[in-house]
Enzyme design. Structure first.
Site, PDB file in Angstrom:
ATOM      1  N   GLU A  27      43.070  51.155  49.202  1.00  0.00           N
ATOM      2  CA  GLU A  27      41.983  50.171  49.243  1.00  0.00           C
ATOM      3  C   GLU A  27      41.375  50.082  50.628  1.00  0.00           C
ATOM      4  O   GLU A  27      40.170  49.919  50.793  1.00  0.00           O
ATOM      5  CB  GLU A  27      42.509  48.789  48.807  1.00  0.00           C
TER       6      GLU A  27
ATOM      7  N   HIS B 200      44.657  43.479  60.289  1.00  0.00           N
ATOM      8  CA  HIS B 200      44.524  44.925  60.493  1.00  0.00           C
ATOM      9  C   HIS B 200      45.123  45.427  61.813  1.00  0.00           C
ATOM     10  O   HIS B 200      44.756  46.510  62.288  1.00  0.00           O
ATOM     11  CB  HIS B 200      43.069  45.361  60.372  1.00  0.00           C
TER      12      HIS B 200
END
Lengths: 705, 705
Positions: free
Chosen positions: B380, B509
């Site tokens: 993803e 992230h």
């Protein structure tokens, strides 16, 4: 003039593929979804009702319908077309033999007509400018009907106006086109007045075949959008698909004058015809002919584009158990002239079938399990316009709910045998119906047994069976199958090909296609009309009333296998040279075959028990939606509406999957790294994904992907 | 360097919209469609089962799931990603708490990775060529996890390789981009080591936000086709959507060195941040800074594109009554680094819910009415790849059968309140679930009552309600709603916006998004995770078990009316000047409103009686398929996958229907006969046709069109 003959042939195909209508909005009382009587949720097709319907379909009533429908010319949007709209409405709203509801739907569409003030003309002009010859402006009045002031003069719809002058076409400088139908192609060679209508079914020398020269279908200004008054429209200058140069059809009597006076080398044998002379290629007229040296052909076309309101008429019988499943049955209403064969022979059958079913309905004897929708499309002759606009407007409803579409346009071309076209899932239901009904004529054969004598093939599964044709885009089924992926069929009675090689019935699209023509030459006694009515009635009832939908999806296996074999045999080597493997396609076909077999066994097992209504519904959804899985709206970006990966137009020479065949044709002479070879691979992938998706929808529904 | 800040902002949006996975083929035993017990065909949602599920969802087990899932970095297709595939399979195949079946599906997709041999680097090079400064190649090892050899170094996925050298971007000659996250945007201004993780939830100075810079979603080489090994692939040179120039993300510590030494005019106030200096626009370094005159920034990017195999894991619980109706619930599995919050907080919830439901299933206590599909998507983070390939491969099955898609990616951003995004039909089921569950924390409010305190709006129909967000393309729901038209939602717990203005949770992230980070700072005690599990569990059970689908389609009326009002107010005058009427759009919205109201009354009436199972099914089909009616694959030819006419990306300034808004923006300054104004009319027609089609599918099913 080579173009004439060639285009004549092309026109044959194009016009055969081009019969037409248009839509808008209903102003009718709302139906309501009455609660379904749950007692009948497991009710299957009632054979007694089926027999009763077969018995009540009346040849004389069909004949009377035809007489009324074809009494006057009813060109799309003409006053008489509107009269017929009202006739259909009255019939479908009749308290004793009508449907649950009926209404009209109007669209504003771009049609093309000849000018009333300036007739189109074809003249031969001498070197001094004098007119030496003029084509006939109208057909000869042989039976009275041809003199009707509402007969539209011969023209090529959508051909642009212009007045080119030449003798025949330079290879790359054609400025106009003349089209005629050669007696060799339409009359088995006969061309004399006393050999043709009204003395036989042949085309008289003055007969001219009208037709639409629009390349696509649907309203030209609103592709993919319904042509409602407020819809976005292209400028007609920006619309595509119109012929680039003036075009005019003429009769073979006039064609003879032009063609038999040409000079030059002889045309190829395949271009020769039955006009009684050796066809030359030109250029120019021969010096020993009737035209002096320097004579020219002058073609004057004054066609005009016009926005017109065209109506569809729709009627519905609400389903008792599954009102949200629609079996559609339609035909167009508009004709080029009187249109007795095309399309009124179909509408005469449609009206008789709706009368018989409507009567049972109003008596309370019967109500179908699923809803039945009857449709009379407008402006088909101009390019399937009414039906296409309908599918654009009702896209979601139809895609979600339509079980099948039945089309009967010309119901009787001739009275020898049944002819049916369709996708594989409809083969079985047509066969079932055809086996049950006696063929017209002296034999006691069934329609099926008679059919198999005229047209058959050897099926690996069933042995010798009648040959079901494939669907092109010749009538209103086109948007249903190609744009929406709804299993579709077209049914008619047709020729004994041993007796005639006519391209189509001879008076097709002329002013000679009249009631008397049908009554005397096409189907005296109307028994073939009755046979079509019974076949269609049986198919319709089976689709609407059977507990399990009679769509045999496993018949697609045979088709896929045969298309695959063609690819392997005729393209396998070429593809291998380019390192393209057919392996994934083989696997996909095998998966489909296996899933279809297992599903078939599952259905058979269920049919032996007392299946739960929900189980039946789920299974029927698999059957109904299979055809949809073959759609890919991105597969053919250069085609309009075509998105069915199996039935899109094939231009490639190999009779396999159209995308693959066409892409290979284009790639064949390009380098190995060309975009054309990439397109071959893309088409293969599109096909594999569609077939894998189709197989997946047939597998047990809770299988993991 | 202005681009840095600006692109930082853009990246924020892009990365927030970009969380990721991939698929192939299952090798698992076939499920079978067991006959449904017809006794249960009228069974409605069992509130006792619902309560039992709520009670059994365990915070400690979610915590343990998260610990295991986030133990090691599990970048898409890495060995650890494959280990997690096996973990999911084991859980879903467990004999005591597993599903009916589970399997993996593999796709070969194009990913982008930094080179292992040549690390990406950002240097300042002096005039003599010496390196004066180098950015950190990896984050500081503050808690041990950052030292894991499998931590992928910071990079901008799909940014092309290259070694541009400059100091900052000329307006039209940018040769490379540096991206960083400013403490003003992510840390509420805090930037010191002792103010940030592991001392708080703040982003440490060395933290670097990774992300995908691919413009579209799905595998870049196989748009609209599943990325099976045999699928047609674009040459990567022909693929579109990659950034045009080298790009590299850096931490704010390194950014400070570069940015605070720039010379030139001050950047606009909105571009200033919290690095402790006045941000200048350059060009060049200031003479009183640490870099000598003539120093340059040298960016070296060595990213490489690689074809990799990525797996989806799917598991299914077969529906007892309607196995062909699918309620899908998924999340991605891959992370940039350890991914404790993103995505493992979601997967930890997914696993706990599948355990509780699996246990009831294996005990024989419960089986849902409809099938439930659990999904763990691959890749993803690179662009929703696994979920997109799945929708491409299973297009037909999903379009025909999917009831709804539930997405829980990051389940807990913060522990203040529920946050939900979705299309209008899912609002009511989320509200019903949220009203039933107690919010975590000391208050005794329901999740709903707590939610309404943080985020609300005034609904013309309901009064004050929690505000349901709209779906962008931030996670795996994107292909479901935009490409397939399946009603979708995304559910999470989130911030108190009164306490932080962080764009997203600060370690997003980076290598600091670890189990301890969640355990200490995001959701100590995991009660917010449990609250999300309960909310989603309740939504899932309501969708799978309710007799009538709990999709309130009439909630679309409110949305349509509000979009229409925006068009009338903000575009009406402009359109009128160009003779474009909103009348047909007004009519279409009115028709939708009326049809939705009548359908709602019909459902209410049926719910009071004992409806027939087939009637319920027909009605549910109307509800399920409504969302599909808003799709038009030809509406936005320049967008990839987007075909929902209400939720396509809006770039126009007016907050109305996206096609209309965007087209008006482009047309605004063109002449009245421009193609841009024609496009406005085309968009209006597309919209009107979609809304009319939507209204038609809601009307009584046997109404005449």
């Amino acid at each position: 003039m080579q173009c004439v003959k060639v285009l004549g042939g092309v026109l044959g195909a194009a016009a055969l593929l081009g019969l037409g209508i248009i839509l808008g909005h209903f102003a009718i009382p709302k139906g309501t979804d009455l609660p379904a009587p749950s007692a009948s949720a497991s009710q299957d097709l009632d054979l007694e009702i089926l027999e009763a319907v077969m018995g009540q379909l009346d040849a004389d009533r069909i004949r009377e319908n035809l007489r009324e429908l074809s009494k006057e010319p009813h060109l799309a949007t003409s006053p008489r077309d509107e009269v017929l709209v009202q006739l259909l409405l009255r019939r479908w709203q009749d308290p004793e033999s009508g449907l649950d509801s009926a209404g009209t739907s109007e669209y504003e569409v771009l049609l093309s007509f000849p000018s009333q003030k300036q007739p189109n003309r074809v003249d031969v002009v001498g070197p001094a400018g004098g007119i030496l010859f003029s084509s006939q402006r109208s057909e000869e009045n042989l039976t009275g009907e041809q003199g009707d002031p509402n007969v539209v003069p011969p023209y090529a719809a959508y051909a642009p106006p212009g007045t080119p002058q030449a003798v025949n076409a330079a290879k790359y400088g054609v400025s106009g086109v003349l089209v005629y139908t050669d007696p060799a192609d339409i009359n088995d060679g006969k061309s004399l007045p006393n050999e043709t209508f009204p003395h036989s079914w042949g085309l008289p020398p003055s007969g001219v075949e009208r037709g639409s020269y629009f390349e696509y279908f649907g309203d030209p200004l609103t592709p993919y959008l319904p042509a409602n008054p407020s819809s976005f429209r292209l400028d007609s200058d920006n619309a595509s698909g119109f012929p680039p140069i003036p075009t005019q059809p003429i009769g073979f009597k006039d064609a003879e004058v032009l063609l038999c006076n040409l000079q030059g080398a002889s045309a190829p044998a395949a271009w020769q015809g039955a006009l009684g002379c050796d066809y030359k290629l030109g250029p120019g007229f021969r010096s020993d002919g009737i035209f002096p040296a320097g004579s020219q052909v002058n073609v004057s076309v004054y066609n005009r584009l016009e926005l017109r309101n065209s109506s569809n008429v729709l009627g519905i019988i609400r389903g008792a158990v599954e009102p949200d499943r629609y079996v559609l049955y339609g035909n167009h209403r508009d004709s080029w002239v009187h249109g007795a064969v095309d399309p009124s022979s179909g509408t005469a059958v449609l009206l008789e079938l709706s009368r018989v079913l409507g009567t049972l309905l109003k008596k309370g004897t019967w109500r179908p399990r699923r809803s039945i929708v009857f449709a009379s499309w407008g402006a088909e002759e101009f390019g399937l316009i009414g039906s296409t606009e309908f599918t654009e407007e009702s896209f979601s409803k139809l895609q979600e709910r339509a079980v099948a579409y039945i089309n009967v346009d010309i119901s009787v071309f001739a009275n020898a045998t049944l002819r049916a076209q369709g996708t594989p899932p409809v083969q079985s239901v047509i066969f079932s119906a055809a086996k049950q009904i006696r063929a017209p004529g002296p034999s006691s054969l069934s329609i099926y047994d008679n059919w198999i004598r005229y047209s058959n093939r050897s099926s690996p599964v069933y042995g010798l069976v009648p040959s079901l044709g494939t669907l092109g885009a010749g009538s209103d089924y086109a948007p249903f199958i190609h744009f929406l992926g709804i299993s579709s069929m077209d049914i008619a009675y047709t020729y004994d090909r041993g007796k005639t090689s006519a391209r189509i019935y001879p008076t097709y699209h002329t002013a000679f296609d009249t009631f008397d023509y049908v009554d005397k030459f096409v189907d005296p006694g109307f028994s073939s009309h009755q046979a079509v009515a019974r076949t269609v009635g049986s198919v319709l009832l089976r689709l609407s009333d059977s507990l399990f939908l009679p769509l045999n999806v496993s018949d697609y296996s045979e088709t896929l296998r045969s298309l695959l074999q063609a690819a392997q045999q005729d393209l396998g080597g070429l593809l291998e040279q380019h390192n393209i493997s057919l392996g994934p396609l083989v696997t996909a076909v095998e998966k489909f075959e296996e899933a279809a077999t297992v599903l078939g066994q599952h259905i058979s097992a269920l049919q032996k028990g007392t299946p739960d209504p929900l189980q039946v519904r789920m299974l029927n959804d698999q059957l109904m939606l299979l055809e949809r899985t073959f759609l890919n709206s991105r597969a053919f970006p250069e085609e309009r509406y075509y998105s069915h990966v199996l039935w899109a137009p094939r231009t490639g020479s190999v009779a396999t999957f159209p995308g693959l065949s066409n892409a290979c044709s284009k790639a064949m002479n390009t380098g190995p790294r060309s975009a054309a070879w990439a397109e071959v691979q893309r088409q293969l992938s599109i096909l594999v994904v569609a077939l894998e998706g189709a197989a997946a929808t047939l597998r047990p529904v809770a299988d993991l992907w």
